[in-house]
Motif scaffolding. Sequence first.
Motif, PDB file in Angstrom:
ATOM      1  N   ARG A  77       0.417   1.029   6.960  1.00  0.00           N
ATOM      2  CA  ARG A  77       0.560   1.634   8.384  1.00  0.00           C
ATOM      3  C   ARG A  77      -0.762   1.296   8.974  1.00  0.00           C
ATOM      4  NH1 ARG A  77       4.511   2.314   5.555  1.00  0.00           N
ATOM      5  NH2 ARG A  77       6.152   4.059   6.153  1.00  0.00           N
ATOM      6  N   ASP A  78      -2.071   1.166   8.229  1.00  0.00           N
ATOM      7  CA  ASP A  78      -3.155   1.333   8.826  1.00  0.00           C
ATOM      8  C   ASP A  78      -4.014  -0.075   8.382  1.00  0.00           C
ATOM      9  OD1 ASP A  78      -3.390   1.967   6.347  1.00  0.00           O
ATOM     10  OD2 ASP A  78      -5.173   3.654   6.422  1.00  0.00           O
TER      11      ASP A  78
ATOM     12  N   ARG B 261      -0.392  12.049  12.445  1.00  0.00           N
ATOM     13  CA  ARG B 261      -1.614  12.551  11.442  1.00  0.00           C
ATOM     14  C   ARG B 261      -2.872  12.167  12.122  1.00  0.00           C
ATOM     15  NH1 ARG B 261       0.039   8.294   7.241  1.00  0.00           N
ATOM     16  NH2 ARG B 261      -1.130   6.537   7.599  1.00  0.00           N
TER      17      ARG B 261
ATOM     18  N   THR C 227       0.661  -1.345   0.052  1.00  0.00           N
ATOM     19  CA  THR C 227       0.053  -0.048   0.127  1.00  0.00           C
ATOM     20  C   THR C 227       0.841   1.184  -0.039  1.00  0.00           C
ATOM     21  OG1 THR C 227      -0.157  -0.014   2.453  1.00  0.00           O
ATOM     22  CG2 THR C 227      -1.741  -1.179   1.166  1.00  0.00           C
TER      23      THR C 227
ATOM     24  N   ASP D 129       3.923  10.137  10.278  1.00  0.00           N
ATOM     25  CA  ASP D 129       2.900   9.028  10.074  1.00  0.00           C
ATOM     26  C   ASP D 129       2.228   8.839  11.289  1.00  0.00           C
ATOM     27  OD1 ASP D 129       3.440   8.675   7.521  1.00  0.00           O
ATOM     28  OD2 ASP D 129       4.807   7.254   7.782  1.00  0.00           O
TER      29      ASP D 129
ATOM     30  N   ARG E 264      -6.671   9.176   1.442  1.00  0.00           N
ATOM     31  CA  ARG E 264      -6.631   7.947   2.303  1.00  0.00           C
ATOM     32  C   ARG E 264      -7.952   7.274   2.004  1.00  0.00           C
ATOM     33  NH1 ARG E 264      -2.314   7.463   4.744  1.00  0.00           N
ATOM     34  NH2 ARG E 264      -3.112   5.554   5.693  1.00  0.00           N
TER      35      ARG E 264
ATOM     36  N   ARG F 158       2.918   6.269  -2.534  1.00  0.00           N
ATOM     37  CA  ARG F 158       4.020   6.780  -3.309  1.00  0.00           C
ATOM     38  C   ARG F 158       4.067   7.245  -4.796  1.00  0.00           C
ATOM     39  NH1 ARG F 158       9.300   5.534  -1.316  1.00  0.00           N
ATOM     40  NH2 ARG F 158       9.225   4.832   1.021  1.00  0.00           N
TER      41      ARG F 158
ATOM     42  N   SER G 157       4.721  11.500   2.955  1.00  0.00           N
ATOM     43  CA  SER G 157       3.733  11.494   4.238  1.00  0.00           C
ATOM     44  C   SER G 157       2.728  12.645   4.144  1.00  0.00           C
ATOM     45  CB  SER G 157       4.576  11.623   5.414  1.00  0.00           C
ATOM     46  OG  SER G 157       5.459  10.454   5.406  1.00  0.00           O
TER      47      SER G 157
ATOM     48  N   ARG H 206       9.765  10.967   9.152  1.00  0.00           N
ATOM     49  CA  ARG H 206       8.535  10.377   8.499  1.00  0.00           C
ATOM     50  C   ARG H 206       7.850   9.405   9.482  1.00  0.00           C
ATOM     51  NH1 ARG H 206       8.183   6.106   3.955  1.00  0.00           N
ATOM     52  NH2 ARG H 206      10.191   5.770   4.145  1.00  0.00           N
TER      53      ARG H 206
HETATM   54  O1  C5P Z   1       5.751   1.636   3.389  1.00  0.00           O
HETATM   55  P1  C5P Z   1       6.432   2.735   2.598  1.00  0.00           P
HETATM   56  O2  C5P Z   1       7.718   3.296   3.285  1.00  0.00           O
HETATM   57  O3  C5P Z   1       6.563   2.675   1.119  1.00  0.00           O
HETATM   58  O4  C5P Z   1       5.149   4.208   2.641  1.00  0.00           O
HETATM   59  C1  C5P Z   1       5.371   5.219   2.217  1.00  0.00           C
HETATM   60  C2  C5P Z   1       4.644   6.025   2.979  1.00  0.00           C
HETATM   61  O5  C5P Z   1       3.317   6.021   2.672  1.00  0.00           O
HETATM   62  C3  C5P Z   1       4.640   6.185   4.548  1.00  0.00           C
HETATM   63  O6  C5P Z   1       5.692   6.915   5.249  1.00  0.00           O
HETATM   64  C4  C5P Z   1       3.131   6.746   4.825  1.00  0.00           C
HETATM   65  O7  C5P Z   1       3.260   8.193   4.831  1.00  0.00           O
HETATM   66  C5  C5P Z   1       2.133   6.367   3.622  1.00  0.00           C
HETATM   67  N1  C5P Z   1       1.501   5.005   3.859  1.00  0.00           N
HETATM   68  C6  C5P Z   1       0.291   5.232   4.499  1.00  0.00           C
HETATM   69  N2  C5P Z   1      -0.391   4.090   4.979  1.00  0.00           N
HETATM   70  C7  C5P Z   1      -0.143   3.085   4.360  1.00  0.00           C
HETATM   71  C8  C5P Z   1       1.117   2.927   3.628  1.00  0.00           C
HETATM   72  C9  C5P Z   1       1.718   3.710   3.374  1.00  0.00           C
HETATM   73  O8  C5P Z   1       0.164   6.241   5.109  1.00  0.00           O
HETATM   74  N3  C5P Z   1      -1.028   1.955   4.541  1.00  0.00           N
END
Ligand code: C5P
Length: 219
Positions: A126-127, A183, A31, A180, A105, A36, A96, A176
């Motif tokens: 992350r979620d 927020r 995700t 994260d 989101r 990204r 972020s 970061r």
């Molecule tokens: O996992 P990765 O480091 O590639 O994620 C990049 C960014 O995407 C995280 O720092 C976060 O800000 C966001 N992210 C998120 N929710 C997710 C996956 C990533 O907010 N489920």
Amino acid sequence: MQIAIDGPAGSGKSTIAKIVANRLGFIYCDTGAMYRTATVMALRLGLKLDDEAAIMAHLKPLAITFKPTPEGQQVFMDGEEVTLAIREPETTNNVSQVAALPAVRAEMVQRQRDIAATHDIVMDGRDIGTTVLPDAEVKIFMVASVKARAQRRHEENVAKGIMTSVATLEQEIATRDHKDATRAVSPLQKAPDAIEIDSTNMTIAQEVDEILQLVATKI
Ligand code: C5P
């Protein structure tokens, strides 16, 4: 079956998630790569990263797709390969901000649930355990020291030809993590029913085994 793997930047989630998915014959969904890709789009178009309406106008019709490869996966934005572009420091340092926008989101969570609806899946982010797949049978929360995570990111970057110093990476990772975790919408948080794995002193094989053992108890 749904396996949710969450954790901070560089905790090793994606490496482990890919191997676990492979071993179980499940699909893998990164995700972070989706947020990204949205960031690459916004930067390329020169959009203000807090302009939610403008970002959403371009994100809604944007196709973000994955193609599995033996080494991992390729990522495509409207058919153009962005596998490397999404890992560039400029993307990493701005993602972020884009990921904190509530409408972004909501859009991503919907897309992620749609993918999970039709497949056995390992999803990392992350979620995932808290918001995207709250009913996942297995939830893992991976942590590791900032130092260990910066060192890993450095090695990954070197392999991809991206030059960064470990000290700078440590700082960027800490920043970061903070963004994260603080927020307003779906902050990085361990789900109450997630199992925490601290990978600081574990090998990849040990982490994979621990997760596969957990999965085995659910089958
Ligand atoms: O996992 P990765 O480091 O590639 O994620 C990049 C960014 O995407 C995280 O720092 C976060 O800000 C966001 N992210 C998120 N929710 C997710 C996956 C990533 O907010 N489920």
